[in-house]
Design a protein around this motif. Structure first.
Motif, PDB file in Angstrom:
ATOM      1  N   ALA A  40      32.647  42.989  48.916  1.00 22.41           N
ATOM      2  CA  ALA A  40      33.387  44.254  48.792  1.00 22.41           C
ATOM      3  C   ALA A  40      33.576  44.623  47.318  1.00 22.41           C
ATOM      4  CB  ALA A  40      34.737  44.140  49.500  1.00 22.41           C
ATOM      5  N   TRP A  41      33.854  43.627  46.474  1.00 21.46           N
ATOM      6  CA  TRP A  41      34.002  43.888  45.042  1.00 21.46           C
ATOM      7  C   TRP A  41      32.663  44.265  44.425  1.00 21.46           C
ATOM      8  CZ3 TRP A  41      38.862  44.314  43.537  1.00 21.46           C
ATOM      9  CH2 TRP A  41      39.865  43.595  44.201  1.00 21.46           C
ATOM     10  N   ARG A  42      31.619  43.582  44.845  1.00 20.02           N
ATOM     11  CA  ARG A  42      30.298  43.847  44.271  1.00 20.02           C
ATOM     12  C   ARG A  42      29.777  45.231  44.649  1.00 20.02           C
ATOM     13  NH1 ARG A  42      27.478  37.997  45.679  1.00 20.02           N
ATOM     14  NH2 ARG A  42      27.968  36.940  43.707  1.00 20.02           N
ATOM     15  N   SER A  43      30.071  45.664  45.860  1.00 20.07           N
ATOM     16  CA  SER A  43      29.547  46.949  46.340  1.00 20.07           C
ATOM     17  C   SER A  43      30.373  48.133  45.858  1.00 20.07           C
ATOM     18  CB  SER A  43      29.512  46.953  47.870  1.00 20.07           C
ATOM     19  OG  SER A  43      30.830  46.982  48.404  1.00 20.07           O
ATOM     20  N   GLY A  44      31.571  47.883  45.349  1.00 17.86           N
ATOM     21  CA  GLY A  44      32.462  48.971  44.953  1.00 17.86           C
ATOM     22  C   GLY A  44      33.398  49.407  46.058  1.00 17.86           C
ATOM     23  N   GLU A  45      33.289  48.778  47.240  1.00 18.48           N
ATOM     24  CA  GLU A  45      34.232  49.088  48.315  1.00 18.48           C
ATOM     25  C   GLU A  45      35.654  48.733  47.885  1.00 18.48           C
ATOM     26  OE1 GLU A  45      35.260  47.566  52.840  1.00 18.48           O
ATOM     27  OE2 GLU A  45      33.263  47.228  52.013  1.00 18.48           O
ATOM     28  N   ALA A  46      35.783  47.640  47.137  1.00 15.13           N
ATOM     29  CA  ALA A  46      37.030  47.289  46.463  1.00 15.13           C
ATOM     30  C   ALA A  46      36.807  47.527  44.974  1.00 15.13           C
ATOM     31  CB  ALA A  46      37.403  45.833  46.727  1.00 15.13           C
ATOM     32  N   ARG A  47      37.780  48.165  44.331  1.00 13.29           N
ATOM     33  CA  ARG A  47      37.561  48.616  42.948  1.00 13.29           C
ATOM     34  C   ARG A  47      38.817  48.394  42.113  1.00 13.29           C
ATOM     35  NH1 ARG A  47      34.544  52.196  39.830  1.00 13.29           N
ATOM     36  NH2 ARG A  47      35.770  53.342  38.281  1.00 13.29           N
ATOM     37  N   VAL A  48      38.603  48.039  40.842  1.00 15.63           N
ATOM     38  CA  VAL A  48      39.689  47.922  39.866  1.00 15.63           C
ATOM     39  C   VAL A  48      39.426  48.891  38.725  1.00 15.63           C
ATOM     40  CG1 VAL A  48      40.858  46.442  38.204  1.00 15.63           C
ATOM     41  CG2 VAL A  48      40.144  45.502  40.389  1.00 15.63           C
ATOM     42  N   ASP A  49      40.420  49.722  38.412  1.00 18.10           N
ATOM     43  CA  ASP A  49      40.380  50.563  37.220  1.00 18.10           C
ATOM     44  C   ASP A  49      41.468  50.072  36.280  1.00 18.10           C
ATOM     45  OD1 ASP A  49      38.395  52.854  37.673  1.00 18.10           O
ATOM     46  OD2 ASP A  49      39.563  52.913  39.518  1.00 18.10           O
ATOM     47  N   ILE A  50      41.072  49.616  35.089  1.00 16.63           N
ATOM     48  CA  ILE A  50      42.032  49.130  34.111  1.00 16.63           C
ATOM     49  C   ILE A  50      42.687  50.328  33.428  1.00 16.63           C
ATOM     50  CG2 ILE A  50      42.360  47.805  32.000  1.00 16.63           C
ATOM     51  CD1 ILE A  50      41.654  45.984  34.231  1.00 16.63           C
ATOM     52  N   PHE A  51      44.008  50.328  33.433  1.00 19.50           N
ATOM     53  CA  PHE A  51      44.772  51.388  32.788  1.00 19.50           C
ATOM     54  C   PHE A  51      45.545  50.875  31.577  1.00 19.50           C
ATOM     55  CE2 PHE A  51      48.811  53.707  32.373  1.00 19.50           C
ATOM     56  CZ  PHE A  51      48.328  54.976  32.102  1.00 19.50           C
ATOM     57  N   GLY A  52      46.063  49.652  31.646  1.00 19.97           N
ATOM     58  CA  GLY A  52      46.929  49.130  30.595  1.00 19.97           C
ATOM     59  C   GLY A  52      46.187  48.840  29.302  1.00 19.97           C
ATOM     60  N   HIS A  53      46.654  49.429  28.207  1.00 16.92           N
ATOM     61  CA  HIS A  53      45.946  49.248  26.942  1.00 16.92           C
ATOM     62  C   HIS A  53      46.140  47.846  26.372  1.00 16.92           C
ATOM     63  CE1 HIS A  53      49.890  51.070  26.080  1.00 16.92           C
ATOM     64  NE2 HIS A  53      49.884  50.456  24.924  1.00 16.92           N
ATOM     65  N   ALA A  54      47.273  47.189  26.654  1.00 16.41           N
ATOM     66  CA  ALA A  54      47.441  45.804  26.200  1.00 16.41           C
ATOM     67  C   ALA A  54      46.469  44.879  26.930  1.00 16.41           C
ATOM     68  CB  ALA A  54      48.878  45.347  26.425  1.00 16.41           C
ATOM     69  N   GLY A  68      39.341  37.227  38.338  1.00 15.79           N
ATOM     70  CA  GLY A  68      38.742  36.760  39.582  1.00 15.79           C
ATOM     71  C   GLY A  68      37.778  37.739  40.215  1.00 15.79           C
ATOM     72  N   VAL A  69      37.752  38.990  39.752  1.00 17.22           N
ATOM     73  CA  VAL A  69      36.799  39.950  40.304  1.00 17.22           C
ATOM     74  C   VAL A  69      35.384  39.447  39.997  1.00 17.22           C
ATOM     75  CG1 VAL A  69      35.959  42.329  40.233  1.00 17.22           C
ATOM     76  CG2 VAL A  69      38.410  41.853  40.004  1.00 17.22           C
ATOM     77  N   PRO A  70      34.530  39.318  41.011  1.00 15.98           N
ATOM     78  CA  PRO A  70      33.184  38.784  40.775  1.00 15.98           C
ATOM     79  C   PRO A  70      32.476  39.478  39.618  1.00 15.98           C
ATOM     80  CG  PRO A  70      33.574  38.965  43.114  1.00 15.98           C
ATOM     81  CD  PRO A  70      34.759  39.606  42.438  1.00 15.98           C
ATOM     82  N   GLY A  71      32.009  38.668  38.682  1.00 12.34           N
ATOM     83  CA  GLY A  71      31.308  39.184  37.519  1.00 12.34           C
ATOM     84  C   GLY A  71      32.180  39.441  36.315  1.00 12.34           C
ATOM     85  N   TRP A  72      33.506  39.309  36.472  1.00 13.78           N
ATOM     86  CA  TRP A  72      34.407  39.598  35.358  1.00 13.78           C
ATOM     87  C   TRP A  72      34.696  38.360  34.506  1.00 13.78           C
ATOM     88  CZ3 TRP A  72      38.482  43.936  35.404  1.00 13.78           C
ATOM     89  CH2 TRP A  72      37.924  45.103  35.943  1.00 13.78           C
ATOM     90  N   HIS A  82      41.360  32.876  47.010  1.00 12.87           N
ATOM     91  CA  HIS A  82      40.032  32.495  47.492  1.00 12.87           C
ATOM     92  C   HIS A  82      39.522  33.516  48.508  1.00 12.87           C
ATOM     93  CE1 HIS A  82      37.202  30.400  50.191  1.00 12.87           C
ATOM     94  NE2 HIS A  82      36.798  29.759  49.105  1.00 12.87           N
ATOM     95  N   ALA A  83      40.391  33.896  49.439  1.00 12.03           N
ATOM     96  CA  ALA A  83      39.987  34.888  50.437  1.00 12.03           C
ATOM     97  C   ALA A  83      39.763  36.253  49.799  1.00 12.03           C
ATOM     98  CB  ALA A  83      41.040  34.977  51.545  1.00 12.03           C
ATOM     99  N   LEU A  84      40.680  36.659  48.922  1.00 14.38           N
ATOM    100  CA  LEU A  84      40.598  37.992  48.332  1.00 14.38           C
ATOM    101  C   LEU A  84      39.324  38.172  47.517  1.00 14.38           C
ATOM    102  CD1 LEU A  84      41.935  40.742  47.743  1.00 14.38           C
ATOM    103  CD2 LEU A  84      43.090  39.657  45.796  1.00 14.38           C
ATOM    104  N   PHE A  85      38.993  37.173  46.717  1.00 13.86           N
ATOM    105  CA  PHE A  85      37.876  37.335  45.791  1.00 13.86           C
ATOM    106  C   PHE A  85      36.579  36.662  46.248  1.00 13.86           C
ATOM    107  CE2 PHE A  85      41.456  37.706  42.604  1.00 13.86           C
ATOM    108  CZ  PHE A  85      41.221  39.033  42.304  1.00 13.86           C
ATOM    109  N   TRP A  86      36.696  35.519  46.948  1.00  8.10           N
ATOM    110  CA  TRP A  86      35.476  34.791  47.326  1.00  8.10           C
ATOM    111  C   TRP A  86      34.984  35.211  48.706  1.00  8.10           C
ATOM    112  CZ3 TRP A  86      32.188  31.918  44.550  1.00  8.10           C
ATOM    113  CH2 TRP A  86      31.211  31.192  45.242  1.00  8.10           C
ATOM    114  N   THR A  87      35.868  35.156  49.698  1.00  5.56           N
ATOM    115  CA  THR A  87      35.459  35.557  51.051  1.00  5.56           C
ATOM    116  C   THR A  87      35.019  37.010  51.078  1.00  5.56           C
ATOM    117  OG1 THR A  87      37.049  33.978  51.975  1.00  5.56           O
ATOM    118  CG2 THR A  87      36.200  35.681  53.459  1.00  5.56           C
ATOM    119  N   HIS A  88      35.711  37.848  50.314  1.00  7.08           N
ATOM    120  CA  HIS A  88      35.418  39.292  50.310  1.00  7.08           C
ATOM    121  C   HIS A  88      34.661  39.704  49.045  1.00  7.08           C
ATOM    122  CE1 HIS A  88      37.878  40.227  53.859  1.00  7.08           C
ATOM    123  NE2 HIS A  88      38.754  39.356  53.397  1.00  7.08           N
ATOM    124  N   ARG A  89      33.900  38.807  48.472  1.00  8.47           N
ATOM    125  CA  ARG A  89      33.255  39.107  47.195  1.00  8.47           C
ATOM    126  C   ARG A  89      32.266  40.274  47.290  1.00  8.47           C
ATOM    127  NH1 ARG A  89      32.688  35.075  44.594  1.00  8.47           N
ATOM    128  NH2 ARG A  89      30.898  35.368  43.228  1.00  8.47           N
TER     129      ARG A  89
END
Length: 268
Positions: free
Chosen positions: A162-176, A228-232, A153-160
């Protein structure tokens, strides 16, 4: 239960418009055209100086007796035709060749030490990252602390923001992981390497893998419910999602995660 991907004909193409697959839009013809791409089309996107190329996997290829990773070390990436898993593997090679090469060099070294029938802890870690890996870039230590205790809840909702602005970012690498994203609304969990601060997080990870600094044990990888990443996922607009969805598991008693990689430090 083994995952079964949708057929090419039955694919719900709406999945291509939302992350993570929306992040691969430059390859959309390979995903949307009625015919499966051939290895020649994939090879055409490799840089001229590439040391590897995609080769259709058939009996003649497999009769060489080599391990899959050993074949890559000799320049051939065995690729099954009409296969989502191998297609996504090829796309990851096209986007992240340095990461892929670092994994392969480490795998081949482990095969030489262990033999082709045994698997070491580093091999398991390398494979887990290859299949389900993500690279997460964070700036705020409070987000890492929330992740340490599985406070989703804190990681994704309280800090949402940061995810929306790109300050926190996920790059998917795994092909599965990308293959699993073909199923609409499937709850996705990746196995993460974390980089704190600025810099090129992907290069930081590639260098740390190549040097043997990381991925020596599967327990080094952090689970992250990327849905849980906002918008995903459609439910990320609902606060209760982060406390009720089954992908958001509590931290196991005694589970400790390694420190994040430092993206601000220059790496040799």
């Amino acid at each position: 239960m083994r995952y079964v991907a949708p057929t090419r004909e039955s694919l719900d193409r709406r999945v291509l418009a939302v992350p993570p697959l929306a992040q691969w839009a430059e390859f959309s013809p390979f995903l949307t055209e009625s015919a499966w791409p051939e290895t020649a089309a994939l090879n055409a996107l490799l840089p001229r100086e590439s040391e590897v190329h995609f080769v259709a996997q058939d009996k003649a290829l497999l009769d060489d007796g080599l391990h899959y990773e050993e074949r890559i070390a000799r320049g051939a990436i065995a690729t099954r035709e009409a296969n989502w898993h191998d297609l996504f593997n090829a796309l990851v090679w096209l986007r992240y060749p340095a990461l892929k090469r670092a994994l392969n060099v480490r795998q081949v070294a482990e095969i030489a030490a262990m033999g082709p029938r045994e698997r070491s802890r580093p091999q398991c870690a390398l494979t887990h990252f290859d299949e389900a890996g993500i690279v997460v870039t964070l700036q705020d230590p409070a987000m890492l602390a929330a992740w340490d205790r599985h406070d989703w809840h804190a990681l994704f909702w309280t800090h949402r923001e940061a995810w929306r602005s790109g300050e926190a970012r996920v790059d998917i690498f795994g092909h599965a992981l990308l293959e699993h994203a073909l199923t609409p609304d499937k709850l996705l969990v990746g196995k993460a390497l974390v980089v704190m601060g600025g810099g090129n997080a992907l290069a930081t990870c590639a260098q740390a893998i190549a040097s043997g600094e990381i991925l020596n044990d599967p327990q080094e990888l952090r689970p992250l419910p990327v849905s849980g990443v906002p918008g995903w996922h459609a439910e990320t607009a609902t606060e209760a999602f982060y406390t009720t969805a089954p992908c958001f598991q509590p931290v196991r008693a005694g589970r400790l995660y390694p420190a994040a990689l430092d993206g601000t430090q220059s790496r040799p």
